[in-house]
Design a protein around this motif. Structure first.
Motif, short mmCIF file in Angstrom:
data_model
loop_
_atom_site.label_atom_id
_atom_site.label_comp_id
_atom_site.label_asym_id
_atom_site.label_seq_id
_atom_site.Cartn_x
_atom_site.Cartn_y
_atom_site.Cartn_z
N VAL A 1 2.72 1.86 7.53
CA VAL A 1 2.57 0.48 8.00
C VAL A 1 3.11 -0.44 6.90
O VAL A 1 3.69 -1.47 7.17
CB VAL A 1 1.10 0.16 8.33
CG1 VAL A 1 0.94 -1.29 8.76
CG2 VAL A 1 0.58 1.09 9.43
N GLY A 2 2.92 -0.01 5.64
CA GLY A 2 3.46 -0.79 4.52
C GLY A 2 2.74 -2.10 4.32
O GLY A 2 3.36 -3.14 4.02
N CYS A 3 1.42 -2.09 4.46
CA CYS A 3 0.64 -3.34 4.34
C CYS A 3 0.91 -4.02 3.00
O CYS A 3 1.06 -3.35 1.97
CB CYS A 3 -0.84 -3.03 4.44
SG CYS A 3 -1.34 -2.41 6.04
N HIS B 1 -2.88 4.97 11.37
CA HIS B 1 -2.12 3.75 11.04
C HIS B 1 -2.94 2.53 11.47
O HIS B 1 -2.49 1.72 12.30
CB HIS B 1 -0.77 3.75 11.78
CG HIS B 1 0.09 4.94 11.47
ND1 HIS B 1 0.04 6.11 12.18
CD2 HIS B 1 1.01 5.14 10.50
CE1 HIS B 1 0.90 6.98 11.68
NE2 HIS B 1 1.49 6.42 10.65
N PRO B 2 -4.14 2.40 10.92
CA PRO B 2 -5.09 1.43 11.50
C PRO B 2 -4.59 -0.01 11.54
O PRO B 2 -4.81 -0.70 12.54
CB PRO B 2 -6.31 1.54 10.57
CG PRO B 2 -6.13 2.79 9.79
CD PRO B 2 -4.67 3.08 9.75
N VAL B 3 -3.93 -0.46 10.49
CA VAL B 3 -3.55 -1.87 10.47
C VAL B 3 -2.37 -2.13 11.41
O VAL B 3 -2.33 -3.15 12.12
CB VAL B 3 -3.26 -2.33 9.03
CG1 VAL B 3 -2.78 -3.77 9.01
CG2 VAL B 3 -4.51 -2.19 8.16
N CYS C 1 0.85 -1.19 0.00
CA CYS C 1 0.00 0.00 0.00
C CYS C 1 0.89 1.24 0.00
O CYS C 1 1.85 1.33 0.77
CB CYS C 1 -0.89 -0.01 1.24
SG CYS C 1 -1.84 1.51 1.40
N LYS D 1 -8.34 3.18 3.51
CA LYS D 1 -7.50 3.78 2.46
C LYS D 1 -7.00 2.68 1.52
O LYS D 1 -7.14 2.77 0.30
CB LYS D 1 -6.32 4.53 3.07
CG LYS D 1 -6.74 5.73 3.89
CD LYS D 1 -5.58 6.37 4.60
CE LYS D 1 -5.25 5.70 5.91
NZ LYS D 1 -6.03 6.09 7.05
N GLY D 2 -6.45 1.62 2.12
CA GLY D 2 -5.95 0.52 1.32
C GLY D 2 -7.07 -0.16 0.54
O GLY D 2 -6.89 -0.60 -0.60
N LEU E 1 -6.59 -4.58 5.30
CA LEU E 1 -6.36 -3.24 4.73
C LEU E 1 -7.34 -2.30 5.42
O LEU E 1 -8.46 -2.69 5.75
CB LEU E 1 -6.61 -3.22 3.22
CG LEU E 1 -5.65 -4.02 2.34
CD1 LEU E 1 -6.12 -3.98 0.89
CD2 LEU E 1 -4.23 -3.48 2.44
N CYS E 2 -6.92 -1.08 5.61
CA CYS E 2 -7.83 -0.08 6.19
C CYS E 2 -8.65 0.56 5.07
O CYS E 2 -8.47 0.22 3.89
CB CYS E 2 -7.02 0.95 6.98
SG CYS E 2 -6.24 2.19 5.95
N TYR F 1 0.16 4.32 0.83
CA TYR F 1 -0.26 5.45 1.68
C TYR F 1 0.61 5.53 2.93
O TYR F 1 1.64 6.16 2.93
CB TYR F 1 -1.74 5.33 2.02
CG TYR F 1 -2.67 5.50 0.82
CD1 TYR F 1 -2.50 6.56 -0.07
CD2 TYR F 1 -3.69 4.59 0.57
CE1 TYR F 1 -3.34 6.73 -1.15
CE2 TYR F 1 -4.53 4.75 -0.52
CZ TYR F 1 -4.36 5.81 -1.38
OH TYR F 1 -5.19 5.97 -2.44
N CYS F 2 0.21 4.89 4.02
CA CYS F 2 0.95 5.15 5.26
C CYS F 2 2.10 4.17 5.44
O CYS F 2 2.28 3.22 4.69
CB CYS F 2 0.01 5.16 6.47
SG CYS F 2 -0.21 3.57 7.25
S1 SF4 Z 1 -2.83 0.92 7.38
FE1 SF4 Z 1 -4.11 1.52 5.64
S2 SF4 Z 1 -3.05 3.24 4.69
FE2 SF4 Z 1 -1.60 2.23 6.04
S3 SF4 Z 1 -0.51 0.82 4.70
FE3 SF4 Z 1 -2.19 -0.32 5.63
S4 SF4 Z 1 -3.88 -0.18 4.20
FE4 SF4 Z 1 -2.39 1.39 3.63
#
Ligand code: SF4
Length: 1017
Positions: free
Chosen positions: A55-57, A237-239, A50, A94-95, A91-92, A52-53
């Motif tokens: 966490v790097g999911c 940073h939800p995940v 991902c 956003k993801g 995934l949050c 976005y943030c």
């Molecule tokens: S927590 Fe959300 S925004 Fe952050 S990497 Fe995971 S899916 Fe993407």
């Protein structure tokens, strides 16, 4: 359409007709009963992350087509990667909306230009775009390049064009950008890190030796206590935050939130307490005082692993809000008195009894004695009883078998005292013995997906890759530079790893200029630009505003929305001669000249800036690595081609460089040497492959490297990838573009592409991707054991001594064959080997954090020292001081933040996210709403001295008024995500309201504490 079998045959009397109908989708009931074919059945799967943030999911992208030649892949589904050790398939929001980002109608497809004074975009070809930009750059560089300063020292700098680098592009794009920018002599070169986690790097490197998150996302599960302060991990940073929930569920960890708002993290916490924005040092300083006063200190750790016992030189003092050495006229400190007392051999003196009146322990104790629980309540508005609860819980961690962690983000960094906010917590974690421990650490939750990597690559005004410093004018030659930047050990037997600086630097110069960098020309030292001042984003924008900048390149950056004081920024952009944006999406910056009514009220005809808008690929359309907050370099793979004519950043930068080099070759110009001599050994010079660049980041041997332990034996053969930074040399026989990444692509191949998620203990997965430095996952892990090598907590054993070397679940962050009780301390990057409670001369505003009010203070005084209200060393320009408001006109405190459904200003281009949060709003407490006659859903206008925004009012119980210094203070929450481009409803740029001031250590702007007024529209 549903039909029965009988009806079907009535419809289709003839077999041919029936066949046709079947083909059209009408078929007998038996056929209708068939389950629709699984949509992923014949898809190609591609692993990615991902964007976005931090966490790097992990994600898996599904595309049509088998990627055979001439088959155009199209991504049609994206989901979480179940193998990923952090995200495990999650995934949050956003993801979850990534597919809509990839296919956003706001993706740019063709190069375009907006001519000076024009009101429209015009499509142009790549050739024309690159040629015109190259000529504009050359014209500006040739006219304004400074070859030498007035003392005749070569400085080779170009400071009339600014380059803003991306935050989510890959390491490979980042390092090529670094090479391009420095070869041109650019010093006004900065990245997103400046406006987010700059203070993290400064604070953590000052305290522990490195500027990165100390532990990992998964390691949060090992904590007994989790404090979330200066951040809102559940939302931003939800995940990653799920590991905090894991700690709660599996070990009964306590989760406490301290925040101005009862936010989404607070909603799942065990305890929440409010705080006034911008007063975290007062709160945390109160904790330091409480821990000392109540003897809640991990004494053995503090004595062995911190500088508590170090004696500070005579001359250091702190009085009435000012440390020794303050120069009022300059607004700066002379830091020479902020140092240790040294003996004749150059070693810092210590007093292990901690009784010396000038030892760090005694000075720290005296400094924080003023931060009583009553003072905390008076400044922060946090009820004393709440504060004492938290202090007590933290105090319980001052024993070996209990460990706590802190999760923070921009709520601490984006302040005029951002660095010192983090420093205070870092000190607390040292006092509690929580650094180096599984479940401990100071966990900086980075914002953007690769802002860690782009910080590592030194895309900042005064930096070089691997946290080397770009030489300044004071570094008149290579020798001076290396003498001044290479520390000497300040205590006996310390590793002092930065003592290897010459090896890192010479290897970097060999990457820049290859064979042209020789011992005789000091490895091309003169070709590097030398800075006269820091050209951070605030400084560059100020110069634009003064009409002293001509050009701007924005690569994946949206400064109109991201910088403070949008109106100032808009005026600054309008004074440029030209601007280039490189972005997958339409941004407000690229369209700053367009009139969008109240939200961007400009007259295009008055704006003479020529703007080029170049379309780039997004994460899904390229190979490369990004670095998550845990310092993991995760390689990702391309799933499809970009839309239209969009190109990768690497290709755009390379084409620009090649064109410029052609122009310099053909026409000459000012100082062409650094450009003509630059090493550009790529198979296709106009399109270097990510693999080529990734290998350069690791580095290789340029000659056979002899084994120092076995004469006659070769450690690495000429041409081979080096195994790690330990083999780097200062004689030109090795090259590496970023020494801390050495080990990421060795002779064994691409270590970043590894996907073994085996847990080796405590949630460590060393076979997944690769982490800097040296694949260590928990930094300073030697400190997880006592000086004799015995783990502080047997249940948290991370590494141990096997008689010959250190081994364990993690790669030892220590000299591997240095036995216990050798005298070597665990903070190997610090020249004294220990963690710094007293920061010596590393920070611009003092060796101990001190509470200063935000520049716009609702109380207008500082209860600790009324004569020094705000930071005396703050970064502010004259004109911006005049744009500060007072509480008489702007009585409420505004603070900006993110929502979980959006990522800054990107996801408003993604339909799913636009649906989830379609319209701009601000949060106000019920008491203030009542006072102002505002009800839920009203449109309100928020004013600061710098401009206004309009938004819907969300009236909430989440924000309560606080009593501060005897008066009531109301705070207003301002989510960030809207603008005049995108799929959401049009909105205002929230940073219109924020002041143009910065942290004196890092120049990171203040976005979190400023004064506003509010009225119903
Ligand atoms: S927590 Fe959300 S925004 Fe952050 S990497 Fe995971 S899916 Fe993407």
């Amino acid at each position: 359409m549903q039909v029965t079998r009988r009806q079907f045959f009535k419809i289709g009397a003839a077999q041919v007709a029936a066949t046709s109908l079947v083909a059209m989708g009408f078929s007998p009931a038996t056929a209708l009963a068939e389950v629709r074919q699984f949509k992923l059945a014949r898809a190609s799967e591609t692993r990615n992350n991902c964007p976005y943030c931090s966490v790097g999911c992990g994600i898996i992208m599904y595309s049509l087509g088998d990627k055979a030649k001439n088959a155009r892949a199209e991504i049609f589904h994206i989901e979480g990667d179940p193998d990923h050790p952090v995200s495990r398939g999650s995934l949050c929001p956003k993801g979850a909306g990534l597919l809509d980002f990839v296919h956003s109608p706001n993706r740019l497809k063709y190069p375009e230009v907006r001519e000076a004074g024009s009101n429209e975009w015009k499509r142009i070809g790549w050739h024309e775009a690159i040629d015109r930009i190259a000529r504009l750059m050359k014209e500006d560089r040739d006219a304004n390049f400074i070859k030498a300063n007035d003392k005749g020292v070569p400085v080779n700098r170009w400071n009339t064009t600014t380059f803003l680098a991306a935050s989510a592009s890959s390491n490979e794009a980042g390092i090529l950008t670094q090479k391009f920018a420095r070869s041109m002599g650019l010093v006004a070169f900065d990245a997103q890190a400046r406006v987010c986690h700059g203070p993290t790097v400064q604070a953590l490197a000052t305290t522990f030796g490195r500027g990165g998150m100390t532990n990992t996302w998964v390691d949060i599960k090992n904590a007994d206590f989790i404090l979330v302060m200066g951040g809102n991990a559940a939302e931003a940073h939800p995940v990653g935050f799920k590991w905090a929930i894991e700690a709660k569920k599996t070990r009964g960890a306590k989760l406490v939130v301290v925040d101005p708002r009862f936010n989404r993290t607070a909603a799942v916490a065990d305890y929440y307490m409010p705080i006034r924005v911008g007063t975290d040092i007062a709160f945390l300083g109160g904790v330091v005082n409480w821990l000392i006063a109540n003897e809640k200190i991990h004494w053995e750790y503090v004595k062995a692993y911190t500088n508590a016992s170090f004696i500070v030189a005579e001359g250091f003092h702190f009085d009435e809000g000012l440390f020794s050495g303050y120069d009022e006229a300059k607004g700066k400190y002379d830091r020479s008195s902020w140092n240790y007392e040294f003996d004749a051999s150059g070693n810092a003196k210590v007093d292990e009894t901690l009784q010396h009146p000038r030892c760090v322990w005694q000075l720290m104790k005296a400094h924080y004695a003023r931060y009583t629980p009553e003072m905390v309540e008076q400044i922060c508005g946090t009820p004393k009883a709440d504060f004492l609860k938290l202090a007590g819980w933290l105090g319980e961690l001052a024993v070996p078998e209990k460990v706590g962690t802190i999760l923070y983000a921009l709520g601490w960094t984006q302040h005029t005292v951002g660095t010192q906010n983090i420093r205070t917590m870092a000190m607390i974690q040292l006092l509690l013995g929580n650094i180096g421990m599984p479940g401990g650490g100071v966990n900086a939750l980075r914002g953007h997906s690769n802002i860690q990597g782009l910080s590592d690559l030194g895309l900042l005004s005064t930096s070089l890759p691997g946290y080397l410093t770009l030489p300044s004018e004071a570094h008149v030659d290579l020798k001076t530079y290396l003498d001044k930047t290479t520390p000497k050990a300040a205590r006996p037997d310390q590793l002092n790893y930065w003592g290897n600086t010459p090896k890192f630097f010479v290897s970097l110069m060999k990457w820049f200029w290859g064979d042209k960098a020789t011992k005789d020309n000091d490895w091309g030292y003169d070709w590097l630009p030398k800075w006269d001042r820091m050209y951070d984003v605030l400084q560059s924008a100020e110069l634009m505003h003064q009409g002293r900048m001509n050009g701007l390149v924005c690569q994946g950056f949206n400064p109109l929305a991201a910088f403070p004081d949008k109106n100032k920024m808009s005026g600054a952009l309008a004074k440029l001669k030209w601007m280039v944006t490189i972005d997958p999406l339409a941004t407000e910056t690229a369209s700053f000249w367009q009139n969008h009514g109240e939200s961007n009220d400009v007259n295009p005809a008055d704006i003479r800036t020529t703007v080029f808008r170049l379309p780039s690929t997004c994460f899904a359309e390229e190979d490369g690595a990004i670095v998550n907050s845990s310092r993991w370099l995760q390689w990702h793979w391309k799933g499809a081609d970009a839309p239209g004519e969009a190109k990768a950043d690497t290709e755009i930068i390379a084409e620009l460089f090649v064109r410029l080099r052609e122009l310099y070759k053909a026409d000459g110009g000012t100082a062409p040497e650094p450009i003509l001599n630059l090493a550009w050994p790529y198979r296709d010079p106009k399109n270097p492959l990510p693999e080529e660049l990734a290998k350069e980041l690791n580095g290789r041997a340029l000659a056979d490297i002899p084994d120092p332990k076995e004469p006659g034996k070769t450690l690495v053969k000429k041409g081979e990838q080096i195994p790690g930074f330990a083999v780097l040399q200062d004689d030109g026989s090795t090259m590496s573009a970023c020494w801390i990444f050495a080990g990421s692509w060795t002779q064994a191949g691409n270590q970043m592409a590894r996907r073994d998620n085996t847990d080796t203990g405590h949630g460590n997965t060393p076979g997944w991707a690769w982490a800097w430095p040296a694949n260590r996952r928990i930094l300073y892990n030697r400190a997880s054991a006592d000086p004799a090598g015995k783990p502080w907590d047997p249940k948290r054993k991370l590494i141990s001594w096997n008689g010959e070397k250190w081994v364990g679940a993690d790669v030892p962050d220590y000299k591997i064959d240095s036995p216990p009780n050798s005298g070597m301390s665990p903070f190997i990057m610090n020249h004294e080997g220990v963690g710094r409670l007293f920061a010596v001369d590393r920070c611009s505003d003092g060796p101990f954090p001190e509470h200063y009010e935000p520049m716009e203070s609702p109380i207008g005084t500082n209860p600790l020292h009324p004569k020094v209200v705000s930071s005396p060393a703050v970064r502010i320009f004259k004109g911006d001081r005049e744009r500060l408001g007072t509480s008489a006109d702007y009585p409420y405190v505004g603070t900006t933040y993110r929502l979980t459904e959006h990522f800054l200003f990107w996801t408003k281009n993604s339909k799913l996210n636009a649906i989830a949060q379609p319209e701009q709003f601000v949060e106000i407490g019920e008491a203030l709403a009542k006072e102002k006659g505002i009800v839920q859903g009203d449109t309100v206008k928020l004013d600061s001295k710098r401009g206004f925004i309009k938004a819907k009012a969300v009236v909430t119980k989440r924000i309560k008024p606080l009593t501060v210094d005897g008066r009531t203070v109301h705070q207003i929450g301002i989510p960030l995500h809207w603008g005049f481009e995108g799929q959401t409803r049009k909105g205002f740029i929230a940073n219109t309201l924020a002041p143009f001031v910065g942290d004196c250590n890092t120049q990171t702007p203040e976005y979190k504490a400023f004064l506003v007024n509010i009225a119903k529209v």
